[in-house]
Motif scaffolding. Structure first.
Motif, PDB file in Angstrom:
ATOM      1  N   ALA A   4       0.817  -1.189  -0.049  1.00  0.00           N
ATOM      2  CA  ALA A   4      -0.024   0.148   0.101  1.00  0.00           C
ATOM      3  C   ALA A   4       1.000   1.290   0.067  1.00  0.00           C
ATOM      4  N   ALA A   5       2.076   1.123   0.246  1.00  0.00           N
ATOM      5  CA  ALA A   5       2.970   2.356   0.110  1.00  0.00           C
ATOM      6  C   ALA A   5       2.789   3.203  -1.101  1.00  0.00           C
ATOM      7  N   GLY A   6       3.024   4.405  -0.857  1.00  0.00           N
ATOM      8  CA  GLY A   6       2.707   5.239  -2.042  1.00  0.00           C
ATOM      9  C   GLY A   6       1.474   5.404  -2.658  1.00  0.00           C
ATOM     10  N   GLY A  56       9.299   0.763   0.438  1.00  0.00           N
ATOM     11  CA  GLY A  56       8.113   1.622   0.809  1.00  0.00           C
ATOM     12  C   GLY A  56       8.567   2.878   1.086  1.00  0.00           C
ATOM     13  N   GLY A  57       7.898   3.383   2.226  1.00  0.00           N
ATOM     14  CA  GLY A  57       8.123   4.768   2.618  1.00  0.00           C
ATOM     15  C   GLY A  57       8.764   4.846   3.868  1.00  0.00           C
ATOM     16  N   GLY A  81       7.341   5.291  -1.163  1.00  0.00           N
ATOM     17  CA  GLY A  81       6.399   5.748  -0.047  1.00  0.00           C
ATOM     18  C   GLY A  81       5.810   7.099  -0.626  1.00  0.00           C
ATOM     19  N   SER A  82       5.135   7.716   0.105  1.00  0.00           N
ATOM     20  CA  SER A  82       4.576   9.117  -0.364  1.00  0.00           C
ATOM     21  C   SER A  82       5.807  10.105  -0.075  1.00  0.00           C
ATOM     22  N   ALA A  94      12.637   7.841  -5.491  1.00  0.00           N
ATOM     23  CA  ALA A  94      11.550   6.622  -5.701  1.00  0.00           C
ATOM     24  C   ALA A  94      11.801   6.376  -7.120  1.00  0.00           C
ATOM     25  N   GLY A  95      11.889   4.750  -7.436  1.00  0.00           N
ATOM     26  CA  GLY A  95      11.794   4.453  -8.461  1.00  0.00           C
ATOM     27  C   GLY A  95      13.154   4.111  -9.320  1.00  0.00           C
TER      28      GLY A  95
END
Length: 293
Positions: A4-6, A56-57, A81-82, A94-95
């Motif tokens: 569920a992260a991000g 994740g974050g 994550g967010s 991220a990524g």
């Protein structure tokens, strides 16, 4: 991996990350759990020498800290994550799996962690391990408001939207911040933060003087500000140019105690933790072994 992260980014990106892991011939076992307690239990059941790659974050990393702090178990981070603030401080994006996995060849480094104990309010008496830091007041209220942000926004955009929304309901509350037994600030305030890392909120450099390897935490507090002054201050916080301003109080130390006159929102490594009246924070020097920092 927290799927569920991000807002589901980790789940969507897993096939690409899996391909990168296999291309590098890195042996792995996937632990995919939507809840931190379940993920922690599975990690704690592994032999101590097995490294953990947290996908994740900041919240995903934070959930695993009881299996990492003081155990010697190595930690690597793949930010998806967010906010990704601790990873962002390390220069991880991220990524960018090539960078995150390529750094696993680095020599492991010991970094500090924090232990926060809630003194009053929601969760009084409970202790929490943190890698990045915590905030009380305005920034924690912003964390709560990010849940209402438009779905099209992510990371910094969600934080900025929520921050502007929180400005409309700005209130000042008496607070006392003590560091190593000395009063840093006592008076009306809208926010305090105790940090190990340098940034939160998807890129706001709240504590640019922090060093995760110096064996110290960094405590910050705002003095009395109007909405206009806080908005201007936020503009300085974003690039980390607010230290030394007349309404900003800051010092480094080993322990910090923050006491509010009334219940105030608290966030721990970016996750909302209710409303509290006090929290005590201590630094845990070199408590985490970091692989790709």
């Amino acid at each position: 991996m927290n799927p569920a992260a991000g807002r589901g980014l980790a789940r969507r990106e897993w096939p690409r990350l899996e391909a990168e892991l296999r291309a590098r011939r890195l042996p792995f076992e996937l632990i995919s759990e939507p809840g931190g307690e379940a993920a922690l239990a599975r990690v704690q059941a592994l032999p101590a020498e097995v490294a953990v790659l947290a996908v994740g974050g900041d919240g995903t990393v934070g959930a695993l800290l009881p299996a990492l702090v003081g155990t010697g178990r190595p930690l690597g981070i793949v930010p998806l994550g967010s906010g990704n603030d601790f990873a962002g401080m390390l220069g991880l994006k991220a990524g960018d799996f090539a960078s995150a996995l390529g750094r696993l060849a680095f020599a492991p480094r010991r970094v500090d962690a924090l232990r926060a104990t809630v003194l009053g309010g929601d969760g009084a008496g409970t202790s929490h391990l943190l890698l990045n830091g915590l905030g009380l007041g305005f920034d924690a209220q912003v964390t709560a408001l990010t849940l209402r942000a438009p779905a099209r926004l992510s990371g910094f955009g969600r934080y900025a939207w929520a921050a502007l929304a929180a400005l409309r309901g700005l209130t000042l509350t008496p607070v006392m911040v003590e560091v190593d037994g000395q009063v840093l600030y006592a008076g009306p305030s809208c926010l305090t933060a105790v940090m190990n890392g340098t940034r939160y909120g998807g890129g706001f450099h709240i504590s640019p003087a922090s060093d995760v390897r110096d064996g110290q935490l960094n405590a910050l507090a705002s003095g009395p500000v109007t909405r206009a002054q806080l908005l201007a201050l936020m503009g300085r916080v974003l690039p980390g140019r607010h230290l030394g301003q007349p309404r900003v109080f800051h010092v480094a130390g080993r322990t910090a105690t923050v006491t509010w006159a009334r219940p105030t929102y608290l966030h721990l490594d970016g996750d909302l933790a209710g409303q509290v009246t006090g929290v005590r924070v201590e630094v845990l020097p070199g408590a985490v072994t970091l692989l790709n920092g």
